[in-house]
Design a protein around this motif. Sequence first.
Motif, PDB file in Angstrom:
ATOM      1  N   VAL A  60     -36.427  43.644   3.136  1.00 39.67           N
ATOM      2  CA  VAL A  60     -35.843  42.502   3.683  1.00 39.67           C
ATOM      3  C   VAL A  60     -36.601  42.184   5.052  1.00 39.67           C
ATOM      4  O   VAL A  60     -37.089  42.933   5.622  1.00 39.67           O
ATOM      5  CB  VAL A  60     -34.289  42.594   4.136  1.00 39.67           C
ATOM      6  N   ALA A  85     -30.068  48.210  -4.060  1.00 40.65           N
ATOM      7  CA  ALA A  85     -30.940  49.070  -3.733  1.00 40.65           C
ATOM      8  C   ALA A  85     -30.593  50.372  -2.965  1.00 40.65           C
ATOM      9  O   ALA A  85     -29.330  50.281  -2.333  1.00 40.65           O
ATOM     10  CB  ALA A  85     -31.878  48.406  -2.515  1.00 40.65           C
ATOM     11  N   VAL A 120     -29.478  43.533  -1.890  1.00 48.92           N
ATOM     12  CA  VAL A 120     -30.016  44.748  -1.615  1.00 48.92           C
ATOM     13  C   VAL A 120     -28.822  45.671  -1.613  1.00 48.92           C
ATOM     14  O   VAL A 120     -28.885  46.830  -1.947  1.00 48.92           O
ATOM     15  CB  VAL A 120     -30.746  44.971  -0.413  1.00 48.92           C
ATOM     16  N   ARG A 121     -27.713  45.349  -1.023  1.00 49.04           N
ATOM     17  CA  ARG A 121     -26.564  46.233  -0.900  1.00 49.04           C
ATOM     18  C   ARG A 121     -26.033  46.584  -2.198  1.00 49.04           C
ATOM     19  O   ARG A 121     -25.847  47.618  -2.315  1.00 49.04           O
ATOM     20  CB  ARG A 121     -25.411  45.598  -0.115  1.00 49.04           C
ATOM     21  N   GLY A 129     -35.147  48.265  -1.378  1.00 52.84           N
ATOM     22  CA  GLY A 129     -35.281  46.896  -0.969  1.00 52.84           C
ATOM     23  C   GLY A 129     -36.100  46.631   0.202  1.00 52.84           C
ATOM     24  O   GLY A 129     -36.154  47.427   0.898  1.00 52.84           O
ATOM     25  N   THR A 149     -36.420  40.709  -0.804  1.00 50.24           N
ATOM     26  CA  THR A 149     -35.445  39.635  -0.844  1.00 50.24           C
ATOM     27  C   THR A 149     -35.002  39.134   0.596  1.00 50.24           C
ATOM     28  O   THR A 149     -35.478  40.176   1.460  1.00 50.24           O
ATOM     29  CB  THR A 149     -34.371  39.824  -1.734  1.00 50.24           C
ATOM     30  N   LEU A 161     -33.604  50.937   2.087  1.00 48.14           N
ATOM     31  CA  LEU A 161     -33.756  49.723   2.525  1.00 48.14           C
ATOM     32  C   LEU A 161     -34.989  49.681   3.632  1.00 48.14           C
ATOM     33  O   LEU A 161     -34.880  50.788   4.530  1.00 48.14           O
ATOM     34  CB  LEU A 161     -32.623  49.031   3.100  1.00 48.14           C
ATOM     35  N   THR A 216     -29.502  52.213   2.487  1.00 48.53           N
ATOM     36  CA  THR A 216     -29.352  51.014   2.449  1.00 48.53           C
ATOM     37  C   THR A 216     -28.064  50.795   3.217  1.00 48.53           C
ATOM     38  O   THR A 216     -27.919  49.916   4.258  1.00 48.53           O
ATOM     39  CB  THR A 216     -28.973  50.299   0.958  1.00 48.53           C
TER      40      THR A 216
END
Lengths: 227, 256
Positions: free
Chosen positions: B36, B217, B213-214, B34, B207, B220, B234
Amino acid sequence: MIELNNVSKTFTLHNQGSAVIEVMTNVSMSVAKGECVALTGASGAGKSTLMRMIYGNYLTQSGEIIIGGTDIVQSEPREVITLRREILGYVSQFLRVVPRVSTLDVVAEPLRAVGVSAEAAQARAEELLAKLNIPQRLWSLSPTTFSGGEQQRVNIARGFAHTYPAMLLDEPTASLDAANREVVLSLIEDAKERGAAIIGIFHDEAARDSVCDREINVARFAQGVAA
Amino acid sequence: MSPLLSVQNITKYYGSHIGCKDVSFDLYPGEVMGIVGESGSGKSTLLNCMAGHLDPDAGEVLFDTRTDGPRDTITMSEPERRMLSRTDWAFVHQHARDGLRMGVSAGGNVGERLMAVGARNYGDIRTKATDWLERVEIDADRVDDRPITFSGGMQQRLQIARNLVTGPRLVFMDEPTGGLDVSVQARLLDLLRGLVRDMGLSAIIVTHDLAVVRLLADRLMVMKDGHVVEAGLTDQVLDDPQHAYSQLLVSSVLQV
Protein backbone atom coordinates in the motif's frame (compact mmCIF):
# COMPACT_ATOMS: atom_id res chain seq x y z
CA MET A 1 1.43 -22.70 27.48
CA ILE A 2 1.39 -18.90 27.40
CA GLU A 3 4.28 -17.13 29.07
CA LEU A 4 5.15 -13.43 29.25
CA ASN A 5 8.54 -12.28 30.55
CA ASN A 6 9.35 -8.61 31.25
CA VAL A 7 7.17 -7.33 28.48
CA SER A 8 6.95 -3.58 27.82
CA LYS A 9 4.89 -1.51 25.42
CA THR A 10 5.03 2.11 24.29
CA PHE A 11 3.06 3.98 21.67
CA THR A 12 4.81 6.72 19.67
CA LEU A 13 2.41 9.13 18.00
CA HIS A 14 4.50 10.71 15.24
CA ASN A 15 1.74 12.93 14.00
CA GLN A 16 0.82 14.32 17.39
CA GLY A 17 4.07 16.00 18.39
CA SER A 18 5.86 12.62 18.55
CA ALA A 19 4.25 11.97 21.92
CA VAL A 20 5.55 8.77 23.50
CA ILE A 21 3.06 6.98 25.70
CA GLU A 22 4.36 4.23 27.92
CA VAL A 23 1.49 1.91 28.61
CA MET A 24 3.05 -1.11 30.24
CA THR A 25 6.31 -2.16 31.81
CA ASN A 26 7.66 -5.45 33.12
CA VAL A 27 4.65 -7.62 32.53
CA SER A 28 5.37 -11.18 33.55
CA MET A 29 2.71 -13.85 33.77
CA SER A 30 2.05 -17.39 32.67
CA VAL A 31 -0.99 -19.48 31.92
CA ALA A 32 -0.87 -23.26 32.13
CA LYS A 33 -2.76 -25.80 30.03
CA GLY A 34 -6.36 -26.13 31.11
CA GLU A 35 -6.25 -22.85 32.98
CA CYS A 36 -8.38 -19.76 32.42
CA VAL A 37 -7.00 -16.44 33.62
CA ALA A 38 -9.02 -13.23 33.69
CA LEU A 39 -7.46 -9.85 33.02
CA THR A 40 -9.08 -7.20 35.19
CA GLY A 41 -8.70 -3.47 35.72
CA ALA A 42 -10.56 -0.29 34.97
CA SER A 43 -11.39 0.74 31.43
CA GLY A 44 -8.19 2.08 29.83
CA ALA A 45 -5.94 0.08 32.15
CA GLY A 46 -4.56 -1.89 29.21
CA LYS A 47 -6.43 -5.20 29.19
CA SER A 48 -7.13 -5.19 25.47
CA THR A 49 -3.69 -3.77 24.72
CA LEU A 50 -2.06 -6.66 26.53
CA MET A 51 -4.27 -9.12 24.72
CA ARG A 52 -3.40 -7.64 21.33
CA MET A 53 0.29 -7.80 22.21
CA ILE A 54 -0.13 -11.52 22.90
CA TYR A 55 -1.97 -11.98 19.61
CA GLY A 56 0.73 -10.00 17.81
CA ASN A 57 -1.32 -7.24 16.24
CA TYR A 58 0.32 -4.81 18.65
CA LEU A 59 4.11 -4.69 18.56
CA THR A 60 5.94 -5.35 21.80
CA GLN A 61 9.04 -3.21 22.42
CA SER A 62 10.89 -5.54 24.77
CA GLY A 63 10.56 -8.83 26.61
CA GLU A 64 9.25 -12.13 25.31
CA ILE A 65 5.81 -13.61 24.77
CA ILE A 66 6.10 -17.35 24.34
CA ILE A 67 3.14 -19.37 23.13
CA GLY A 68 3.61 -23.09 22.68
CA GLY A 69 7.38 -22.55 22.35
CA THR A 70 7.21 -19.68 19.83
CA ASP A 71 8.23 -16.15 20.85
CA ILE A 72 5.70 -13.81 19.21
CA VAL A 73 7.93 -10.77 19.76
CA GLN A 74 10.79 -12.15 17.64
CA SER A 75 8.81 -14.13 15.09
CA GLU A 76 8.57 -13.50 11.36
CA PRO A 77 5.08 -12.66 10.06
CA ARG A 78 4.67 -16.10 8.50
CA GLU A 79 5.54 -17.80 11.80
CA VAL A 80 2.88 -15.71 13.54
CA ILE A 81 0.40 -16.61 10.81
CA THR A 82 1.09 -20.31 11.32
CA LEU A 83 0.80 -19.91 15.08
CA ARG A 84 -2.55 -18.16 14.72
CA ARG A 85 -3.83 -20.78 12.33
CA GLU A 86 -2.91 -23.76 14.45
CA ILE A 87 -2.26 -22.78 18.06
CA LEU A 88 -3.62 -19.40 19.05
CA GLY A 89 -7.27 -18.45 18.71
CA TYR A 90 -8.76 -15.03 19.32
CA VAL A 91 -12.38 -14.10 19.83
CA SER A 92 -12.90 -10.37 19.62
CA GLN A 93 -16.11 -8.44 20.09
CA PHE A 94 -16.37 -7.58 16.45
CA LEU A 95 -16.93 -9.78 13.45
CA ARG A 96 -14.81 -8.92 10.43
CA VAL A 97 -15.64 -10.93 7.32
CA VAL A 98 -15.57 -10.78 3.56
CA PRO A 99 -19.03 -9.59 2.53
CA ARG A 100 -21.24 -12.17 0.82
CA VAL A 101 -19.66 -15.25 2.42
CA SER A 102 -22.28 -17.45 4.09
CA THR A 103 -22.38 -17.76 7.86
CA LEU A 104 -21.67 -21.48 7.60
CA ASP A 105 -18.53 -20.84 5.57
CA VAL A 106 -17.42 -18.05 7.91
CA VAL A 107 -17.59 -20.44 10.86
CA ALA A 108 -16.04 -23.38 8.99
CA GLU A 109 -13.14 -21.36 7.58
CA PRO A 110 -10.67 -21.78 10.49
CA LEU A 111 -11.12 -25.55 10.18
CA ARG A 112 -10.64 -25.51 6.42
CA ALA A 113 -7.44 -23.53 7.03
CA VAL A 114 -5.97 -26.33 9.14
CA GLY A 115 -6.84 -28.91 6.51
CA VAL A 116 -10.13 -30.33 7.80
CA SER A 117 -12.34 -31.68 4.99
CA ALA A 118 -15.21 -29.50 3.78
CA GLU A 119 -17.81 -31.97 5.11
CA ALA A 120 -16.30 -32.29 8.58
CA ALA A 121 -15.79 -28.52 8.84
CA GLN A 122 -19.37 -27.88 7.83
CA ALA A 123 -20.69 -30.42 10.31
CA ARG A 124 -18.78 -28.77 13.13
CA ALA A 125 -19.98 -25.32 12.02
CA GLU A 126 -23.59 -26.51 12.00
CA GLU A 127 -23.21 -27.98 15.47
CA LEU A 128 -21.81 -24.72 16.88
CA LEU A 129 -24.36 -22.47 15.17
CA ALA A 130 -27.20 -24.64 16.47
CA LYS A 131 -25.70 -24.60 19.94
CA LEU A 132 -25.48 -20.80 19.87
CA ASN A 133 -29.11 -20.52 18.78
CA ILE A 134 -28.52 -19.01 15.34
CA PRO A 135 -31.68 -19.94 13.38
CA GLN A 136 -30.94 -22.41 10.61
CA ARG A 137 -32.61 -20.24 7.98
CA LEU A 138 -29.80 -17.67 8.48
CA TRP A 139 -26.91 -20.10 7.95
CA SER A 140 -26.70 -19.62 4.21
CA LEU A 141 -26.72 -15.81 4.51
CA SER A 142 -23.80 -13.49 5.09
CA PRO A 143 -23.58 -12.39 8.73
CA THR A 144 -22.90 -8.77 7.72
CA THR A 145 -26.63 -8.00 7.92
CA PHE A 146 -27.24 -9.80 11.23
CA SER A 147 -28.05 -8.06 14.52
CA GLY A 148 -25.16 -7.20 16.85
CA GLY A 149 -25.86 -10.14 19.16
CA GLU A 150 -26.13 -12.59 16.27
CA GLN A 151 -22.86 -11.35 14.78
CA GLN A 152 -21.18 -11.79 18.12
CA ARG A 153 -22.44 -15.38 18.39
CA VAL A 154 -21.26 -16.14 14.85
CA ASN A 155 -17.89 -14.77 15.86
CA ILE A 156 -17.83 -17.04 18.91
CA ALA A 157 -18.79 -20.06 16.82
CA ARG A 158 -15.95 -19.21 14.45
CA GLY A 159 -13.52 -18.74 17.34
CA PHE A 160 -14.37 -22.11 18.87
CA ALA A 161 -14.57 -24.09 15.60
CA HIS A 162 -10.94 -25.19 15.72
CA THR A 163 -9.69 -26.61 19.03
CA TYR A 164 -6.87 -24.14 19.62
CA PRO A 165 -4.46 -25.07 22.44
CA ALA A 166 -4.33 -21.38 23.45
CA MET A 167 -7.19 -18.88 23.30
CA LEU A 168 -7.72 -15.18 23.89
CA LEU A 169 -11.27 -14.07 24.64
CA ASP A 170 -12.16 -10.37 24.57
CA GLU A 171 -15.52 -10.03 26.33
CA PRO A 172 -17.07 -13.17 24.86
CA THR A 173 -20.26 -12.86 26.93
CA ALA A 174 -20.87 -9.12 26.59
CA SER A 175 -24.39 -8.24 25.44
CA LEU A 176 -25.58 -11.85 25.25
CA ASP A 177 -28.84 -13.02 26.78
CA ALA A 178 -28.75 -15.47 29.69
CA ALA A 179 -29.25 -18.62 27.63
CA ASN A 180 -26.52 -17.80 25.13
CA ARG A 181 -24.23 -16.67 27.89
CA GLU A 182 -24.52 -20.15 29.41
CA VAL A 183 -23.67 -21.73 26.06
CA VAL A 184 -20.53 -19.61 25.77
CA LEU A 185 -19.49 -20.45 29.32
CA SER A 186 -19.93 -24.15 28.58
CA LEU A 187 -17.79 -23.78 25.44
CA ILE A 188 -15.09 -22.21 27.59
CA GLU A 189 -15.39 -25.05 30.12
CA ASP A 190 -15.08 -27.61 27.32
CA ALA A 191 -11.99 -25.86 25.99
CA LYS A 192 -10.42 -25.89 29.44
CA GLU A 193 -11.19 -29.58 29.84
CA ARG A 194 -9.38 -30.48 26.64
CA GLY A 195 -6.37 -28.56 27.96
CA ALA A 196 -6.59 -25.15 26.34
CA ALA A 197 -4.82 -22.25 28.06
CA ILE A 198 -7.19 -19.27 28.06
CA ILE A 199 -6.80 -15.57 28.79
CA GLY A 200 -10.04 -13.61 28.94
CA ILE A 201 -11.50 -10.19 29.57
CA PHE A 202 -14.92 -10.41 31.24
CA HIS A 203 -16.85 -7.41 32.46
CA ASP A 204 -19.56 -9.80 33.54
CA GLU A 205 -18.39 -10.73 37.05
CA ALA A 206 -20.59 -13.79 37.45
CA ALA A 207 -19.23 -15.20 34.19
CA ARG A 208 -15.70 -14.44 35.26
CA ASP A 209 -16.15 -16.17 38.60
CA SER A 210 -17.66 -19.26 37.05
CA VAL A 211 -14.95 -20.05 34.47
CA CYS A 212 -11.76 -18.30 35.60
CA ASP A 213 -9.23 -19.88 37.90
CA ARG A 214 -7.32 -16.66 38.66
CA GLU A 215 -7.45 -12.94 38.06
CA ILE A 216 -4.62 -10.63 37.09
CA ASN A 217 -5.19 -6.92 37.54
CA VAL A 218 -3.34 -5.19 34.72
CA ALA A 219 -3.23 -1.91 36.68
CA ARG A 220 -0.14 -3.17 38.44
CA PHE A 221 1.74 -3.42 35.16
CA ALA A 222 1.16 0.27 34.60
CA GLN A 223 2.49 1.18 38.05
CA GLY A 224 6.08 1.59 36.93
CA VAL A 225 4.90 4.02 34.29
CA ALA A 226 4.81 7.73 35.07
CA ALA A 227 1.16 8.75 35.01
CA MET B 1 10.33 -24.29 3.52
CA SER B 2 12.05 -22.15 0.90
CA PRO B 3 10.56 -18.91 -0.40
CA LEU B 4 8.64 -18.98 -3.66
CA LEU B 5 9.86 -15.50 -4.50
CA SER B 6 12.86 -13.73 -3.06
CA VAL B 7 13.22 -10.09 -3.98
CA GLN B 8 16.57 -8.48 -3.27
CA ASN B 9 17.43 -4.78 -3.41
CA ILE B 10 15.21 -3.93 -6.33
CA THR B 11 15.97 -0.38 -7.45
CA LYS B 12 14.49 1.54 -10.35
CA TYR B 13 15.21 5.13 -11.33
CA TYR B 14 13.33 7.26 -13.83
CA GLY B 15 16.18 9.57 -14.76
CA SER B 16 17.22 11.13 -11.47
CA HIS B 17 13.85 10.41 -9.93
CA ILE B 18 13.49 7.38 -7.65
CA GLY B 19 10.89 4.85 -8.76
CA CYS B 20 11.62 2.41 -5.97
CA LYS B 21 14.80 1.83 -4.02
CA ASP B 22 16.37 -1.14 -2.25
CA VAL B 23 13.24 -3.20 -1.80
CA SER B 24 13.82 -6.70 -0.42
CA PHE B 25 11.48 -9.38 0.89
CA ASP B 26 10.70 -13.08 0.74
CA LEU B 27 7.30 -14.48 -0.20
CA TYR B 28 6.47 -18.03 0.84
CA PRO B 29 4.04 -20.45 -0.85
CA GLY B 30 0.44 -19.66 0.05
CA GLU B 31 1.24 -16.18 1.34
CA VAL B 32 -0.60 -13.08 0.21
CA MET B 33 1.26 -9.81 0.52
CA GLY B 34 -0.27 -6.38 0.16
CA ILE B 35 1.65 -3.28 -0.94
CA VAL B 36 0.00 0.00 0.00
CA GLY B 37 0.97 3.64 -0.37
CA GLU B 38 -0.31 6.79 -2.03
CA SER B 39 -0.10 7.20 -5.77
CA GLY B 40 3.46 7.91 -6.82
CA SER B 41 4.89 5.93 -3.92
CA GLY B 42 6.47 3.38 -6.25
CA LYS B 43 4.20 0.42 -5.60
CA SER B 44 3.27 -0.17 -9.23
CA THR B 45 6.88 0.38 -10.33
CA LEU B 46 7.95 -2.30 -7.88
CA LEU B 47 5.22 -4.69 -9.05
CA ASN B 48 6.14 -4.19 -12.69
CA CYS B 49 9.85 -4.74 -11.93
CA MET B 50 9.03 -8.01 -10.21
CA ALA B 51 6.71 -9.19 -12.95
CA GLY B 52 9.25 -8.47 -15.68
CA HIS B 53 7.35 -5.57 -17.27
CA LEU B 54 10.03 -3.07 -16.29
CA ASP B 55 13.79 -3.50 -16.18
CA PRO B 56 15.10 -2.59 -12.72
CA ASP B 57 18.44 -0.77 -12.47
CA ALA B 58 19.64 -3.09 -9.74
CA GLY B 59 18.52 -6.08 -7.72
CA GLU B 60 17.40 -9.66 -8.13
CA VAL B 61 14.03 -11.39 -8.33
CA LEU B 62 14.60 -15.05 -7.49
CA PHE B 63 11.70 -17.33 -8.34
CA ASP B 64 11.60 -20.95 -7.24
CA THR B 65 10.99 -22.61 -10.62
CA ARG B 66 9.49 -26.09 -10.83
CA THR B 67 12.38 -27.59 -12.72
CA ASP B 68 15.57 -25.71 -11.81
CA GLY B 69 14.92 -24.29 -8.33
CA PRO B 70 15.53 -20.58 -7.62
CA ARG B 71 16.38 -18.56 -10.75
CA ASP B 72 16.90 -14.84 -11.18
CA THR B 73 14.06 -13.84 -13.48
CA ILE B 74 15.70 -10.53 -14.38
CA THR B 75 18.74 -12.13 -15.99
CA MET B 76 16.94 -15.12 -17.51
CA SER B 77 16.36 -15.10 -21.25
CA GLU B 78 13.26 -13.45 -22.69
CA PRO B 79 11.68 -16.73 -23.94
CA GLU B 80 12.17 -18.30 -20.52
CA ARG B 81 10.60 -15.35 -18.79
CA ARG B 82 7.72 -15.30 -21.24
CA MET B 83 7.13 -19.00 -20.61
CA LEU B 84 7.09 -18.30 -16.88
CA SER B 85 4.57 -15.52 -17.26
CA ARG B 86 2.30 -17.90 -19.20
CA THR B 87 2.57 -20.80 -16.76
CA ASP B 88 3.56 -20.14 -13.15
CA TRP B 89 2.87 -16.41 -13.10
CA ALA B 90 -0.24 -14.40 -13.62
CA PHE B 91 -0.77 -10.67 -13.78
CA VAL B 92 -4.12 -9.06 -13.07
CA HIS B 93 -4.23 -5.51 -14.38
CA GLN B 94 -6.23 -2.72 -12.82
CA HIS B 95 -7.99 -2.09 -16.12
CA ALA B 96 -9.31 -5.38 -17.43
CA ARG B 97 -8.88 -4.20 -21.03
CA ASP B 98 -5.09 -4.18 -20.50
CA GLY B 99 -5.18 -7.86 -19.64
CA LEU B 100 -7.83 -9.03 -22.10
CA ARG B 101 -8.09 -9.23 -25.87
CA MET B 102 -11.18 -7.20 -26.41
CA GLY B 103 -11.83 -8.47 -29.95
CA VAL B 104 -11.80 -12.14 -28.97
CA SER B 105 -14.67 -14.02 -27.32
CA ALA B 106 -14.68 -14.63 -23.56
CA GLY B 107 -14.01 -18.31 -24.13
CA GLY B 108 -11.23 -17.42 -26.54
CA ASN B 109 -9.61 -15.18 -23.96
CA VAL B 110 -9.42 -18.03 -21.49
CA GLY B 111 -8.57 -20.64 -24.12
CA GLU B 112 -5.74 -18.58 -25.56
CA ARG B 113 -3.71 -18.96 -22.41
CA LEU B 114 -4.30 -22.69 -22.42
CA MET B 115 -3.15 -22.92 -26.03
CA ALA B 116 -0.04 -20.94 -25.14
CA VAL B 117 0.99 -23.80 -22.89
CA GLY B 118 0.29 -26.45 -25.49
CA ALA B 119 -3.41 -27.36 -25.24
CA ARG B 120 -4.67 -28.27 -28.70
CA ASN B 121 -7.95 -30.21 -28.34
CA TYR B 122 -10.75 -27.75 -29.11
CA GLY B 123 -13.32 -29.62 -27.02
CA ASP B 124 -11.08 -29.75 -23.95
CA ILE B 125 -10.18 -26.09 -24.23
CA ARG B 126 -13.80 -25.06 -24.56
CA THR B 127 -14.89 -27.24 -21.63
CA LYS B 128 -12.15 -25.85 -19.43
CA ALA B 129 -12.86 -22.27 -20.48
CA THR B 130 -16.57 -22.70 -19.73
CA ASP B 131 -15.75 -24.27 -16.39
CA TRP B 132 -13.59 -21.27 -15.49
CA LEU B 133 -16.21 -18.77 -16.59
CA GLU B 134 -18.58 -20.43 -14.16
CA ARG B 135 -16.01 -20.38 -11.39
CA VAL B 136 -15.77 -16.61 -11.74
CA GLU B 137 -19.56 -16.43 -11.97
CA ILE B 138 -19.99 -15.57 -15.63
CA ASP B 139 -22.91 -17.40 -17.27
CA ALA B 140 -21.75 -20.18 -19.57
CA ASP B 141 -23.99 -18.85 -22.34
CA ARG B 142 -21.77 -15.75 -22.55
CA VAL B 143 -18.77 -17.86 -23.63
CA ASP B 144 -18.99 -16.70 -27.24
CA ASP B 145 -19.57 -13.01 -26.43
CA ARG B 146 -16.75 -10.56 -26.67
CA PRO B 147 -15.64 -8.86 -23.43
CA ILE B 148 -16.53 -5.50 -24.97
CA THR B 149 -20.17 -6.43 -24.22
CA PHE B 150 -19.37 -7.16 -20.54
CA SER B 151 -19.70 -4.82 -17.56
CA GLY B 152 -16.54 -3.64 -15.78
CA GLY B 153 -16.93 -6.17 -12.99
CA MET B 154 -17.47 -9.03 -15.44
CA GLN B 155 -14.42 -7.99 -17.45
CA GLN B 156 -12.35 -8.04 -14.28
CA ARG B 157 -13.62 -11.54 -13.43
CA LEU B 158 -12.90 -12.69 -16.97
CA GLN B 159 -9.37 -11.36 -16.63
CA ILE B 160 -8.96 -13.39 -13.45
CA ALA B 161 -10.27 -16.54 -15.17
CA ARG B 162 -7.87 -16.01 -18.07
CA ASN B 163 -4.99 -15.66 -15.64
CA LEU B 164 -5.76 -18.56 -13.34
CA VAL B 165 -6.77 -21.19 -15.91
CA THR B 166 -3.20 -22.47 -16.25
CA GLY B 167 -2.86 -22.96 -12.48
CA PRO B 168 -0.17 -20.37 -11.72
CA ARG B 169 1.68 -20.38 -8.44
CA LEU B 170 2.17 -16.62 -8.15
CA VAL B 171 -0.29 -13.89 -9.03
CA PHE B 172 0.59 -10.22 -9.30
CA MET B 173 -2.39 -7.91 -8.91
CA ASP B 174 -2.42 -4.20 -9.59
CA GLU B 175 -5.44 -2.58 -7.91
CA PRO B 176 -7.69 -5.54 -8.79
CA THR B 177 -10.75 -3.90 -7.24
CA GLY B 178 -9.98 -0.32 -8.30
CA GLY B 179 -12.71 1.45 -10.19
CA LEU B 180 -15.37 -1.15 -9.38
CA ASP B 181 -18.38 -0.29 -7.29
CA VAL B 182 -18.43 -1.69 -3.77
CA SER B 183 -20.90 -4.52 -4.27
CA VAL B 184 -18.85 -5.79 -7.21
CA GLN B 185 -15.67 -5.36 -5.16
CA ALA B 186 -17.09 -7.53 -2.39
CA ARG B 187 -17.91 -10.26 -4.86
CA LEU B 188 -14.44 -10.11 -6.35
CA LEU B 189 -12.79 -10.19 -2.93
CA ASP B 190 -14.80 -13.24 -1.97
CA LEU B 191 -13.83 -14.91 -5.23
CA LEU B 192 -10.12 -14.08 -4.87
CA ARG B 193 -10.00 -15.30 -1.30
CA GLY B 194 -11.59 -18.61 -2.20
CA LEU B 195 -9.23 -19.10 -5.13
CA VAL B 196 -6.17 -18.25 -3.05
CA ARG B 197 -7.17 -20.79 -0.43
CA ASP B 198 -8.32 -23.58 -2.73
CA MET B 199 -5.42 -23.32 -5.18
CA GLY B 200 -2.75 -22.52 -2.57
CA LEU B 201 -1.73 -19.44 -4.54
CA SER B 202 0.78 -16.85 -3.47
CA ALA B 203 -0.14 -13.33 -4.42
CA ILE B 204 1.20 -9.81 -4.34
CA ILE B 205 -1.53 -7.19 -4.34
CA VAL B 206 -0.89 -3.52 -4.95
CA THR B 207 -3.74 -1.34 -3.76
CA HIS B 208 -4.50 1.86 -1.93
CA ASP B 209 -7.54 0.36 -0.25
CA LEU B 210 -6.69 -0.65 3.31
CA ALA B 211 -9.95 -2.58 3.73
CA VAL B 212 -8.98 -4.79 0.79
CA VAL B 213 -5.60 -5.68 2.26
CA ARG B 214 -7.08 -6.36 5.68
CA LEU B 215 -9.36 -8.96 4.18
CA LEU B 216 -6.98 -10.48 1.65
CA ALA B 217 -3.37 -10.04 2.73
CA ASP B 218 -1.40 -11.85 5.41
CA ARG B 219 1.44 -9.37 5.23
CA LEU B 220 1.68 -5.73 4.36
CA MET B 221 4.34 -3.40 3.03
CA VAL B 222 3.87 0.37 3.23
CA MET B 223 5.68 2.44 0.60
CA LYS B 224 6.42 6.14 0.45
CA ASP B 225 8.58 8.00 -2.08
CA GLY B 226 9.94 4.74 -3.48
CA HIS B 227 11.02 3.33 -0.13
CA VAL B 228 9.45 0.67 2.04
CA VAL B 229 8.82 2.51 5.32
CA GLU B 230 7.16 -0.33 7.20
CA ALA B 231 6.47 -4.03 6.73
CA GLY B 232 4.89 -6.68 8.88
CA LEU B 233 1.74 -8.62 9.64
CA THR B 234 -1.24 -6.92 8.06
CA ASP B 235 -3.21 -6.46 11.27
CA GLN B 236 -0.11 -5.33 13.16
CA VAL B 237 0.69 -2.63 10.60
CA LEU B 238 -2.94 -1.48 10.51
CA ASP B 239 -3.64 -1.69 14.26
CA ASP B 240 -0.29 -0.51 15.61
CA PRO B 241 1.56 1.33 12.82
CA GLN B 242 5.08 2.37 13.79
CA HIS B 243 6.20 4.76 11.07
CA ALA B 244 4.91 8.33 10.90
CA TYR B 245 3.61 7.82 7.38
CA SER B 246 1.79 4.55 8.14
CA GLN B 247 0.19 6.20 11.16
CA LEU B 248 -1.01 9.03 8.94
CA LEU B 249 -2.28 6.57 6.32
CA VAL B 250 -4.23 4.45 8.79
CA SER B 251 -5.68 7.43 10.65
CA SER B 252 -6.78 9.06 7.39
CA VAL B 253 -9.28 6.35 6.50
CA LEU B 254 -12.88 7.46 6.82
CA GLN B 255 -14.93 5.27 9.13
CA VAL B 256 -18.07 3.90 7.56
